[in-house]
Design a protein around this motif. Sequence first.
Motif, PDB file in Angstrom:
ATOM      1  N   THR A   1     -11.634   0.647 -10.008  1.00 36.75           N
ATOM      2  CA  THR A   1     -10.478   1.248  -9.344  1.00 36.75           C
ATOM      3  C   THR A   1     -10.390   0.756  -7.906  1.00 36.75           C
ATOM      4  O   THR A   1     -11.368   0.296  -7.325  1.00 36.75           O
ATOM      5  CB  THR A   1     -10.556   2.791  -9.350  1.00 36.75           C
ATOM      6  N   ARG A   2      -9.199   0.896  -7.377  1.00 38.46           N
ATOM      7  CA  ARG A   2      -8.941   0.479  -5.996  1.00 38.46           C
ATOM      8  C   ARG A   2      -7.940   1.442  -5.375  1.00 38.46           C
ATOM      9  O   ARG A   2      -6.858   1.632  -5.916  1.00 38.46           O
ATOM     10  CB  ARG A   2      -8.380  -0.946  -5.988  1.00 38.46           C
ATOM     11  N   ARG A   3      -8.329   2.080  -4.275  1.00 39.92           N
ATOM     12  CA  ARG A   3      -7.390   2.926  -3.541  1.00 39.92           C
ATOM     13  C   ARG A   3      -6.706   2.066  -2.488  1.00 39.92           C
ATOM     14  O   ARG A   3      -7.365   1.307  -1.774  1.00 39.92           O
ATOM     15  CB  ARG A   3      -8.113   4.091  -2.868  1.00 39.92           C
ATOM     16  N   ILE A   4      -5.390   2.164  -2.410  1.00 44.37           N
ATOM     17  CA  ILE A   4      -4.632   1.357  -1.451  1.00 44.37           C
ATOM     18  C   ILE A   4      -4.816   1.932  -0.047  1.00 44.37           C
ATOM     19  O   ILE A   4      -4.583   3.120   0.195  1.00 44.37           O
ATOM     20  CB  ILE A   4      -3.131   1.323  -1.824  1.00 44.37           C
ATOM     21  N   GLU A   5      -5.244   1.078   0.851  1.00 46.11           N
ATOM     22  CA  GLU A   5      -5.436   1.456   2.244  1.00 46.11           C
ATOM     23  C   GLU A   5      -4.176   1.119   3.041  1.00 46.11           C
ATOM     24  O   GLU A   5      -3.388   0.250   2.648  1.00 46.11           O
ATOM     25  CB  GLU A   5      -6.633   0.696   2.818  1.00 46.11           C
TER      26      GLU A   5
ATOM     27  N   ASP B   1      -3.433  -2.426   3.742  1.00 46.64           N
ATOM     28  CA  ASP B   1      -2.986  -3.259   2.616  1.00 46.64           C
ATOM     29  C   ASP B   1      -1.468  -3.368   2.548  1.00 46.64           C
ATOM     30  O   ASP B   1      -0.937  -4.199   1.816  1.00 46.64           O
ATOM     31  CB  ASP B   1      -3.467  -2.674   1.280  1.00 46.64           C
TER      32      ASP B   1
ATOM     33  N   GLU C   1      -2.352   4.879  -0.326  1.00 48.11           N
ATOM     34  CA  GLU C   1      -3.103   5.934  -0.991  1.00 48.11           C
ATOM     35  C   GLU C   1      -2.946   5.980  -2.511  1.00 48.11           C
ATOM     36  O   GLU C   1      -3.541   6.827  -3.163  1.00 48.11           O
ATOM     37  CB  GLU C   1      -2.823   7.316  -0.369  1.00 48.11           C
ATOM     38  N   ASP C   2      -2.148   5.085  -3.089  1.00 44.98           N
ATOM     39  CA  ASP C   2      -2.096   5.005  -4.550  1.00 44.98           C
ATOM     40  C   ASP C   2      -3.454   4.561  -5.062  1.00 44.98           C
ATOM     41  O   ASP C   2      -4.161   3.787  -4.404  1.00 44.98           O
ATOM     42  CB  ASP C   2      -1.027   3.999  -5.021  1.00 44.98           C
ATOM     43  N   LEU C   3      -3.815   5.037  -6.236  1.00 46.73           N
ATOM     44  CA  LEU C   3      -5.051   4.627  -6.893  1.00 46.73           C
ATOM     45  C   LEU C   3      -4.684   3.732  -8.063  1.00 46.73           C
ATOM     46  O   LEU C   3      -3.909   4.127  -8.931  1.00 46.73           O
ATOM     47  CB  LEU C   3      -5.839   5.849  -7.378  1.00 46.73           C
TER      48      LEU C   3
ATOM     49  N   ASP D   1      -5.968   1.255 -11.289  1.00 48.19           N
ATOM     50  CA  ASP D   1      -7.008   0.833 -12.217  1.00 48.19           C
ATOM     51  C   ASP D   1      -6.854  -0.675 -12.332  1.00 48.19           C
ATOM     52  O   ASP D   1      -5.738  -1.180 -12.512  1.00 48.19           O
ATOM     53  CB  ASP D   1      -6.818   1.485 -13.587  1.00 48.19           C
TER      54      ASP D   1
ATOM     55  N   LYS E   1      -1.081   1.728 -12.374  1.00 45.01           N
ATOM     56  CA  LYS E   1      -1.001   2.981 -11.615  1.00 45.01           C
ATOM     57  C   LYS E   1      -0.377   4.005 -12.541  1.00 45.01           C
ATOM     58  O   LYS E   1       0.714   3.770 -13.095  1.00 45.01           O
ATOM     59  CB  LYS E   1      -0.151   2.820 -10.363  1.00 45.01           C
ATOM     60  N   ASP E   2      -1.065   5.104 -12.747  1.00 48.29           N
ATOM     61  CA  ASP E   2      -0.580   6.160 -13.642  1.00 48.29           C
ATOM     62  C   ASP E   2      -0.200   5.607 -15.013  1.00 48.29           C
ATOM     63  O   ASP E   2       0.803   6.004 -15.601  1.00 48.29           O
ATOM     64  CB  ASP E   2       0.620   6.893 -13.012  1.00 48.29           C
TER      65      ASP E   2
END
Length: 142
Positions: free
Chosen positions: A9-13, A16, A74-76, A78, A99-100
């Motif tokens: 997973t990767r959380r958008i900073e 980014d 802040e989107d997560l 996969d 995403k989702d």
Amino acid sequence: MNAAVFHTTRRIEFADTDMAGIVHFANFFRFMEAAEVEFLRSRGLSVSLPWEGEHIGFPRVAASCDYLRPVTFEDLMDVAVSIERLGCKSVTYGFEFFKDGQIIARGQVSSVCCRVVANNKLESMEIPASYRQRLESAAEGF
């Protein structure tokens, strides 16, 4: 090559994103590299390491990404990683970003196995059998 899929997973900073508040396209290449490193680490491998008495590396020779939906701060996501092709000297990874449950982007990176010689020059070489075996076992399942 039909391959099993590795997930991370990767959380958008905030860094980014661009002025429109969406992930800048170039960052997907960083995300692919980070996911590849995670995948390799899960197999006890790396893109640059001492291996059987030689220093080997896998410089990129091709990379592409198709963008299907925006993703924002802040989107997560996969990130799914698979081996699309395993050649004598090269490996091509496929990446899918979700995403989702919705596909955000698809990418591909190809790398060539090289030994690092004097003055950090690279010489292409066949992927060592023991390294290849770990890649092949990854393609069978996680």
